[in-house]
Design a protein around this motif. Structure first.
Motif, PDB file in Angstrom:
ATOM      1  N   PHE A  70       0.868  -1.173   0.000  1.00  0.00           N
ATOM      2  CA  PHE A  70       0.000   0.000   0.000  1.00  0.00           C
ATOM      3  C   PHE A  70       0.909   1.228   0.000  1.00  0.00           C
ATOM      4  O   PHE A  70       1.542   1.555   0.996  1.00  0.00           O
ATOM      5  CB  PHE A  70      -0.895  -0.020   1.233  1.00  0.00           C
ATOM      6  N   GLN A  71       0.983   1.895  -1.139  1.00  0.00           N
ATOM      7  CA  GLN A  71       1.855   3.055  -1.305  1.00  0.00           C
ATOM      8  C   GLN A  71       1.018   4.329  -1.418  1.00  0.00           C
ATOM      9  O   GLN A  71       0.050   4.375  -2.173  1.00  0.00           O
ATOM     10  CB  GLN A  71       2.709   2.905  -2.564  1.00  0.00           C
ATOM     11  N   GLU A 259     -13.781   3.572   0.586  1.00  0.00           N
ATOM     12  CA  GLU A 259     -14.717   2.464   0.789  1.00  0.00           C
ATOM     13  C   GLU A 259     -14.327   1.233  -0.007  1.00  0.00           C
ATOM     14  O   GLU A 259     -14.741   0.121   0.317  1.00  0.00           O
ATOM     15  CB  GLU A 259     -16.136   2.910   0.424  1.00  0.00           C
ATOM     16  N   GLY A 260     -13.507   1.401  -1.037  1.00  0.00           N
ATOM     17  CA  GLY A 260     -13.050   0.266  -1.829  1.00  0.00           C
ATOM     18  C   GLY A 260     -11.888  -0.491  -1.210  1.00  0.00           C
ATOM     19  O   GLY A 260     -11.496  -1.542  -1.718  1.00  0.00           O
ATOM     20  N   TYR A 265      -6.847  -2.810   5.341  1.00  0.00           N
ATOM     21  CA  TYR A 265      -6.244  -1.548   4.926  1.00  0.00           C
ATOM     22  C   TYR A 265      -6.945  -0.365   5.592  1.00  0.00           C
ATOM     23  O   TYR A 265      -6.309   0.632   5.959  1.00  0.00           O
ATOM     24  CB  TYR A 265      -6.295  -1.409   3.414  1.00  0.00           C
ATOM     25  N   LYS A 266      -8.260  -0.440   5.739  1.00  0.00           N
ATOM     26  CA  LYS A 266      -8.979   0.640   6.422  1.00  0.00           C
ATOM     27  C   LYS A 266      -8.499   0.761   7.869  1.00  0.00           C
ATOM     28  O   LYS A 266      -8.249   1.866   8.367  1.00  0.00           O
ATOM     29  CB  LYS A 266     -10.489   0.367   6.405  1.00  0.00           C
ATOM     30  N   LEU A 268      -5.647  -0.172   9.101  1.00  0.00           N
ATOM     31  CA  LEU A 268      -4.279   0.321   9.098  1.00  0.00           C
ATOM     32  C   LEU A 268      -4.252   1.827   8.865  1.00  0.00           C
ATOM     33  O   LEU A 268      -3.495   2.563   9.516  1.00  0.00           O
ATOM     34  CB  LEU A 268      -3.467  -0.387   8.016  1.00  0.00           C
ATOM     35  N   LEU A 269      -5.094   2.305   7.961  1.00  0.00           N
ATOM     36  CA  LEU A 269      -5.153   3.727   7.660  1.00  0.00           C
ATOM     37  C   LEU A 269      -5.566   4.513   8.909  1.00  0.00           C
ATOM     38  O   LEU A 269      -4.976   5.554   9.223  1.00  0.00           O
ATOM     39  CB  LEU A 269      -6.151   3.972   6.520  1.00  0.00           C
ATOM     40  N   HIS A 270      -6.547   4.007   9.638  1.00  0.00           N
ATOM     41  CA  HIS A 270      -6.979   4.663  10.871  1.00  0.00           C
ATOM     42  C   HIS A 270      -5.829   4.734  11.874  1.00  0.00           C
ATOM     43  O   HIS A 270      -5.600   5.770  12.507  1.00  0.00           O
ATOM     44  CB  HIS A 270      -8.162   3.914  11.490  1.00  0.00           C
ATOM     45  N   THR A 271      -5.112   3.636  12.017  1.00  0.00           N
ATOM     46  CA  THR A 271      -4.005   3.574  12.973  1.00  0.00           C
ATOM     47  C   THR A 271      -2.882   4.525  12.575  1.00  0.00           C
ATOM     48  O   THR A 271      -2.340   5.262  13.414  1.00  0.00           O
ATOM     49  CB  THR A 271      -3.456   2.144  13.062  1.00  0.00           C
ATOM     50  N   ALA A 272      -2.517   4.534  11.306  1.00  0.00           N
ATOM     51  CA  ALA A 272      -1.430   5.394  10.829  1.00  0.00           C
ATOM     52  C   ALA A 272      -1.800   6.873  10.946  1.00  0.00           C
ATOM     53  O   ALA A 272      -0.953   7.707  11.298  1.00  0.00           O
ATOM     54  CB  ALA A 272      -1.082   5.040   9.389  1.00  0.00           C
ATOM     55  N   CYS A 273      -3.052   7.204  10.671  1.00  0.00           N
ATOM     56  CA  CYS A 273      -3.489   8.596  10.777  1.00  0.00           C
ATOM     57  C   CYS A 273      -3.467   9.067  12.221  1.00  0.00           C
ATOM     58  O   CYS A 273      -3.035  10.190  12.524  1.00  0.00           O
ATOM     59  CB  CYS A 273      -4.901   8.759  10.201  1.00  0.00           C
ATOM     60  N   GLN A 274      -3.909   8.208  13.128  1.00  0.00           N
ATOM     61  CA  GLN A 274      -3.899   8.595  14.538  1.00  0.00           C
ATOM     62  C   GLN A 274      -2.462   8.736  15.046  1.00  0.00           C
ATOM     63  O   GLN A 274      -2.174   9.620  15.865  1.00  0.00           O
ATOM     64  CB  GLN A 274      -4.669   7.590  15.390  1.00  0.00           C
TER      65      GLN A 274
END
Length: 369
Positions: A70-71, A259-260, A265-266, A268-274
């Motif tokens: 995921f880049q 949403e796709g 990945y969703k 992970l995105l939440h964790t990385a953003c926080q």
């Protein structure tokens, strides 16, 4: 058994075992998720390394956690689209994501600003508490969904400074006719007090102050302000920036693209953003103290906004919020939530935090720290 047949069968079995071993060795998340390549446009230049760097922190975490599957490629403001068009670019799908501040778009609808910051709202701790535990993220996303976006907090500068002034501001009368580089809600409030708000790009602020085209300018805080040398042309450095008590920078994603994503990945995105959200505030808290000391050594003169000015600004802000709540249901929903929590937050802050901090500040002034 024929020797050649045995070797041939053994070779096939060995190759299969090697392939299986390679599959088992690959990270589980890499097996279950496809390769994804996104572009993210920032609203910030690379020179603002702390706030711009928030997107790089998030991107790096996502890449490393997925073994590069995921880049998210980060572009500075202006490289793909102008900084103040970052949210539009993400909403239309020009890019998949952006790193921006909601109040940049308040002219379209004041609701944009509420989850970033507005005058006399919350400090950084209060803002984060409201976001993550007070329903703020969900309330804001109910609004962002109408814009084709999904958002997550992605940074906070902490309370900003009140700006650089060519002369001292001692009374409300001193505010009248003052030409100040300030925008958004704060500009609207200041206008009520007789200030003439000016919209200027960052690169134009120093020469405008030097020539006297403007009388004052707000920027961010000591670490970012020091790079621009404002103390040379507007030595009075006021605090605090009551319009940005705890401004949140947001990651905003194209809603369809978000949403796709797979559930993994969703998450992970939440964790990385926080993580990026927390990291930015931590870094500003670390780099601002020496920068403030350095600015004072270079001639900056610290001044607080007095209670008369702060009270007048607070009262004018309340009038504006009442007007907006009466005409904008989305605004009222989110602002009512902030107001309800704000009352409780500052009640609690008076008890333990305030008393501990006040005592420690007195020890600092006494030279005991």
């Amino acid at each position: 058994m024929d020797r050649r047949s045995f070797i041939r069968k053994a070779g096939v079995t060995g190759a299969g075992a090697a392939a299986a071993a390679a599959t088992l060795a690959a990270p589980a998340i890499a097996q279950s998720n496809p390769k994804v390549s996104w572009r993210l446009t920032s609203s910030f230049p690379k020179s603002l390394d702390t706030v711009y760097g928030g997107a790089e922190v998030m991107s790096k975490m996502v890449s490393e956690a997925t073994d590069g599957n995921f880049q998210i490629q980060v572009f500075a403001g202006g490289e793909l689209v102008p900084g103040l068009q970052a949210a539009d670019a993400a909403a239309t799908g020009t890019v998949e994501a952006c790193h921006t501040v909601g109040y940049y778009y308040w002219g379209k609808d004041p609701v944009w600003a509420l989850a970033s910051d507005v005058p006399f709202s919350l400090n950084a701790r209060g803002r984060n508490a409201w976001h993550y535990h007070g329903g703020g993220i969900d309330l804001y996303n109910a609004f962002l969904a109408k814009q084709g976006l999904f958002g997550l907090p992605g940074g906070n500068t902490g309370t900003q400074m009140g700006g650089w002034f060519r002369k001292e501001i001692n009374t409300l009368e001193d505010m009248k006719g003052l030409k100040m580089r300030i925008a958004g809600f704060a500009g609207k409030v200041m206008e009520k007090l007789g200030v003439v708000p000016q919209q200027l790009a960052g690169s134009d602020v120093y020469p405008a102050l030097e020539k006297g085209t403007i009388d004052a300018a707000e920027w961010v805080g000591p670490y970012d302000d020091e790079k621009l040398g404002f103390q040379k042309v507007a030595p009075y450095y006021y605090y605090a920036g009551w319009w940005e008590g705890g401004p949140t920078v947001h990651f905003m994603f194209n809603k369809e693209k978000y949403e796709g994503l797979s559930p993994a990945y969703k998450a992970l995105l939440h964790t990385a953003c926080q993580a990026a959200d927390a990291n930015m505030l931590q870094k500003y808290d670390y780099v601002n103290p020496p920068a403030l000391r350095s600015l004072v050594e270079k001639g900056a003169q610290l001044r607080p906004f007095n209670q008369e000015i702060l009270s007048a600004c607070f009262d004018e802000s309340a009038k504006i919020y009442a007007e907006m709540s009466a005409s904008n249901p989305d605004f009222k929903t989110i602002w009512d939530s902030i107001v309800a929590f704000r009352k409780e937050h500052y009640l609690w802050q008076q008890v333990a935090e305030y008393n501990f901090d006040t005592f420690m500040m007195l020890q600092q002034r006494a030279g005991k720290l």
